[in-house]
Design a protein around this motif. Structure first.
Motif, PDB file in Angstrom:
ATOM      1  N   GLU A 190       0.827  -1.210   0.000  1.00 17.87           N
ATOM      2  CA  GLU A 190       0.000   0.000   0.000  1.00 17.87           C
ATOM      3  C   GLU A 190       0.860   1.258   0.000  1.00 17.87           C
ATOM      4  N   TYR A 191       0.436   2.232  -0.816  1.00 17.36           N
ATOM      5  CA  TYR A 191       1.060   3.556  -0.847  1.00 17.36           C
ATOM      6  C   TYR A 191      -0.001   4.596  -0.504  1.00 17.36           C
ATOM      7  N   THR A 192       0.398   5.626   0.262  1.00 17.65           N
ATOM      8  CA  THR A 192      -0.527   6.707   0.601  1.00 17.65           C
ATOM      9  C   THR A 192       0.243   8.015   0.736  1.00 17.65           C
ATOM     10  N   GLN A 193      -0.467   9.113   0.613  1.00 18.54           N
ATOM     11  CA  GLN A 193       0.092  10.428   0.893  1.00 18.54           C
ATOM     12  C   GLN A 193      -0.506  11.027   2.162  1.00 18.54           C
ATOM     13  N   ASP A 194      -1.360  10.290   2.824  1.00 17.11           N
ATOM     14  CA  ASP A 194      -2.070  10.782   4.006  1.00 17.11           C
ATOM     15  C   ASP A 194      -1.481  10.173   5.276  1.00 17.11           C
ATOM     16  N   VAL A 195      -0.615  10.920   5.952  1.00 18.89           N
ATOM     17  CA  VAL A 195       0.045  10.390   7.144  1.00 18.89           C
ATOM     18  C   VAL A 195      -0.942  10.145   8.274  1.00 18.89           C
ATOM     19  N   ASP A 196      -2.044  10.888   8.296  1.00 21.58           N
ATOM     20  CA  ASP A 196      -3.021  10.712   9.371  1.00 21.58           C
ATOM     21  C   ASP A 196      -3.550   9.288   9.423  1.00 21.58           C
ATOM     22  N   THR A 197      -3.651   8.646   8.264  1.00 23.78           N
ATOM     23  CA  THR A 197      -4.200   7.292   8.247  1.00 23.78           C
ATOM     24  C   THR A 197      -3.298   6.304   8.974  1.00 23.78           C
ATOM     25  N   LEU A 198      -1.978   6.558   8.953  1.00 27.14           N
ATOM     26  CA  LEU A 198      -1.057   5.631   9.622  1.00 27.14           C
ATOM     27  C   LEU A 198      -1.304   5.611  11.121  1.00 27.14           C
ATOM     28  N   PHE A 199      -1.531   6.785  11.696  1.00 23.46           N
ATOM     29  CA  PHE A 199      -1.712   6.857  13.137  1.00 23.46           C
ATOM     30  C   PHE A 199      -3.075   6.327  13.575  1.00 23.46           C
TER      31      PHE A 199
ATOM     32  N   ASP B 248      -3.904  -1.873  12.604  1.00 22.86           N
ATOM     33  CA  ASP B 248      -3.106  -3.026  12.188  1.00 22.86           C
ATOM     34  C   ASP B 248      -1.619  -2.710  12.092  1.00 22.86           C
ATOM     35  N   LEU B 249      -1.182  -1.542  12.566  1.00 21.65           N
ATOM     36  CA  LEU B 249       0.233  -1.182  12.565  1.00 21.65           C
ATOM     37  C   LEU B 249       0.787  -1.226  13.984  1.00 21.65           C
ATOM     38  N   ASP B 250       1.912  -1.893  14.132  1.00 24.81           N
ATOM     39  CA  ASP B 250       2.608  -1.906  15.421  1.00 24.81           C
ATOM     40  C   ASP B 250       3.585  -0.746  15.545  1.00 24.81           C
ATOM     41  N   LEU B 251       4.116  -0.301  14.410  1.00 24.56           N
ATOM     42  CA  LEU B 251       5.272   0.591  14.435  1.00 24.56           C
ATOM     43  C   LEU B 251       5.215   1.557  13.254  1.00 24.56           C
ATOM     44  N   VAL B 252       5.585   2.812  13.505  1.00 23.23           N
ATOM     45  CA  VAL B 252       5.733   3.805  12.443  1.00 23.23           C
ATOM     46  C   VAL B 252       7.196   4.235  12.397  1.00 23.23           C
ATOM     47  N   ASP B 253       7.772   4.177  11.211  1.00 24.84           N
ATOM     48  CA  ASP B 253       9.185   4.497  10.990  1.00 24.84           C
ATOM     49  C   ASP B 253       9.258   5.852  10.277  1.00 24.84           C
ATOM     50  N   ILE B 254       9.828   6.862  10.957  1.00 21.28           N
ATOM     51  CA  ILE B 254       9.814   8.241  10.468  1.00 21.28           C
ATOM     52  C   ILE B 254      11.126   8.553   9.756  1.00 21.28           C
TER      53      ILE B 254
ATOM     54  N   ASP C 108       6.926  16.372  15.858  1.00 24.20           N
ATOM     55  CA  ASP C 108       5.471  16.293  15.767  1.00 24.20           C
ATOM     56  C   ASP C 108       5.015  14.913  15.341  1.00 24.20           C
ATOM     57  N   LEU C 109       5.689  14.319  14.360  1.00 26.40           N
ATOM     58  CA  LEU C 109       5.294  12.978  13.915  1.00 26.40           C
ATOM     59  C   LEU C 109       5.537  11.939  15.011  1.00 26.40           C
ATOM     60  N   SER C 110       6.648  12.062  15.735  1.00 24.46           N
ATOM     61  CA  SER C 110       6.925  11.129  16.833  1.00 24.46           C
ATOM     62  C   SER C 110       5.867  11.256  17.925  1.00 24.46           C
ATOM     63  N   ARG C 111       5.545  12.483  18.267  1.00 26.85           N
ATOM     64  CA  ARG C 111       4.520  12.708  19.302  1.00 26.85           C
ATOM     65  C   ARG C 111       3.191  12.093  18.892  1.00 26.85           C
ATOM     66  N   ARG C 112       2.777  12.353  17.671  1.00 26.76           N
ATOM     67  CA  ARG C 112       1.492  11.822  17.207  1.00 26.76           C
ATOM     68  C   ARG C 112       1.498  10.298  17.207  1.00 26.76           C
ATOM     69  N   GLY C 113       2.615   9.709  16.814  1.00 26.15           N
ATOM     70  CA  GLY C 113       2.692   8.257  16.789  1.00 26.15           C
ATOM     71  C   GLY C 113       2.623   7.645  18.182  1.00 26.15           C
ATOM     72  N   ILE C 114       3.397   8.204  19.100  1.00 30.23           N
ATOM     73  CA  ILE C 114       3.382   7.690  20.481  1.00 30.23           C
ATOM     74  C   ILE C 114       1.999   7.835  21.092  1.00 30.23           C
ATOM     75  N   GLU C 115       1.364   9.000  20.898  1.00 27.34           N
ATOM     76  CA  GLU C 115       0.036   9.226  21.479  1.00 27.34           C
ATOM     77  C   GLU C 115      -1.024   8.345  20.832  1.00 27.34           C
ATOM     78  N   ALA C 116      -0.741   7.861  19.612  1.00 25.69           N
ATOM     79  CA  ALA C 116      -1.655   6.920  18.957  1.00 25.69           C
ATOM     80  C   ALA C 116      -1.371   5.471  19.341  1.00 25.69           C
ATOM     81  N   GLY C 117      -0.376   5.269  20.208  1.00 25.51           N
ATOM     82  CA  GLY C 117      -0.075   3.928  20.687  1.00 25.51           C
ATOM     83  C   GLY C 117       0.860   3.127  19.807  1.00 25.51           C
ATOM     84  N   LYS C 118       1.561   3.801  18.876  1.00 24.03           N
ATOM     85  CA  LYS C 118       2.487   3.105  17.996  1.00 24.03           C
ATOM     86  C   LYS C 118       3.917   3.189  18.545  1.00 24.03           C
ATOM     87  N   HIS C 119       4.695   2.132  18.350  1.00 21.59           N
ATOM     88  CA  HIS C 119       6.137   2.225  18.553  1.00 21.59           C
ATOM     89  C   HIS C 119       6.714   3.077  17.425  1.00 21.59           C
TER      90      HIS C 119
END
Length: 366
Positions: A53-62, A66-72, A81-92
């Motif tokens: 899957e490819y996307t341009q919408d980062v909001d969907t990742l958070f 079905d995602l355990d981890l977001v790699d920035i 900002d991206l790290s904060r949003r990911g952590i607050e969304a419960g992602k590693h």
């Protein structure tokens, strides 16, 4: 059965190296989505690494369950900002260097991670996992090096005008710093990784190679907390690119290869003071257990930290140590004086090392 972690990647530049790292350990990770504003590069990476899957919408990742981890893998000014949003969304979170734009942001993120009580954040410092540098660490742990005296680290690379055609490079606002921050940051980490904390820094910095806002050449003289000294030099104006690390101990000298981007790897040289000690060193080196290196090894260790609920192999404190050295160097360059460490909340550059006019604009905008 090994638990496979599902990964979403943000970015399509340095992300290619991360994907190569993940590709070696497909039993541990599955990259299921790549997000990038550059559709051409993003879709090419999806094709090359079979990312479904490819996307341009980062909001969907958070928002995804079905995602355990977001790699920035985005430009530096977006990391916090991206790290904060990911952590607050419960992602590693895995985040490329330089981690953030100030010591204050590192400290703030430590609080965010603690309050989230579960998600882990790992900064990228893959060079420390080169086999040569790992052997230095092993010899220290076995007591075979003796007391440290002097460390020299050279980061002498070439970046011509074409490199700065990428719009965010070479600018304080988006790159957050020059070669001292974005290129030699690995040297800082390897220094701290081997010797621990720095105690004082004196530095000169200059823009000599390209007409950019930030520095492309710098020297640092460092007093380490363990009593040893270090000398670091960085330039992006070396037509022959090299990286070199040299550690002088009482009983041993360890020296890297000169390859500019794989200096942590073998074959390093380890020269002892006499034949008997050389034999002990050689015996220890012969017994060294070889692992994967670089990104792959760091990702392996992070997987173990997640599934075993342990500490990430590279921590926020590790990133803080390297950014403290950068902060102290910038402060020394502007004051003409040595700068003591650690950098605390009372330090004038704690909240930003940007030049005064940039900091004033940043404060006004906030």
């Amino acid at each position: 059965m090994t638990r496979k972690l599902r990964v979403g990647i943000v970015g399509a530049g340095i992300a290619e190296r991360h994907l190569a790292g993940f590709d070696w350990i497909k039993d541990l990770y599955e990259v299921v989505v790549l997000c990038s504003l550059d559709e051409d590069r993003g879709r090419k990476l999806c094709d090359r690494y079979a990312i479904p899957e490819y996307t341009q919408d980062v909001d969907t990742l958070f928002r995804r369950d079905d995602l355990d981890l977001v790699d920035i893998c985005t430009p530096p000014d977006s990391h916090f900002d991206l790290s904060r949003r990911g952590i607050e969304a419960g992602k590693h979170i895995i985040c490329e260097k330089p981690l953030f734009g100030s010591i204050a942001e590192v400290d703030e993120m430590a609080g965010i991670v603690a309050r989230a009580n579960g998600p882990k954040l790992m900064p990228i410092f893959q060079y420390r996992y080169g086999t040569g540098l790992q052997k230095v660490k092993m010899l220290i742990e076995k007591g075979l090096t003796g007391r440290p005296f002097l460390t020299t680290i050279e980061t002498h690379w070439w970046r011509g005008p074409a490199y700065y055609e990428v719009p965010w490079r070479g600018k304080w606002k988006s790159e957050l710093g020059g070669g001292l921050l974005g290129h030699a940051i690995h040297a800082h980490d390897m220094l701290n990784y081997v010797h621990g904390a720095c105690a004082e820094v004196f530095s000169y910095g200059a823009t000599l190679v390209n007409p950019i806002e930030v520095e492309d050449t710098a020297t640092l003289s460092v007093k380490m907390a363990n009593g040893s000294l270090a000398s670091l030099s960085m330039t992006l104006g070396s037509r022959k690119e090299i990286s070199r690390l040299r550690f002088c101990f009482h009983d041993l000298v360890a020296e890297s290869i000169l390859e500019p981007y794989t200096m942590g790897r073998d074959p390093w040289t380890f020269i002892a003071g006499d034949e008997a000690h050389q034999a002990r060193v050689d015996e220890a080196l012969a017994a060294y257990e070889t692992h994967e290196d670089g990104y792959t090894r760091q990702f392996e260790l992070f997987h173990a930290a997640i599934v075993e609920d342990g500490e990430p192999p590279v921590t926020l404190q590790d990133a803080r140590n390297s950014l403290e050295l950068v902060t102290a160097a910038y402060h020394s360059q502007r004051t003409g004086q040595p700068t003591p460490l650690p950098i605390t909340a009372s330090h004038p550059l704690y909240r930003s090392w940007l030049p005064d006019d940039m900091r004033a604009a940043q404060k006004f905008q906030s």
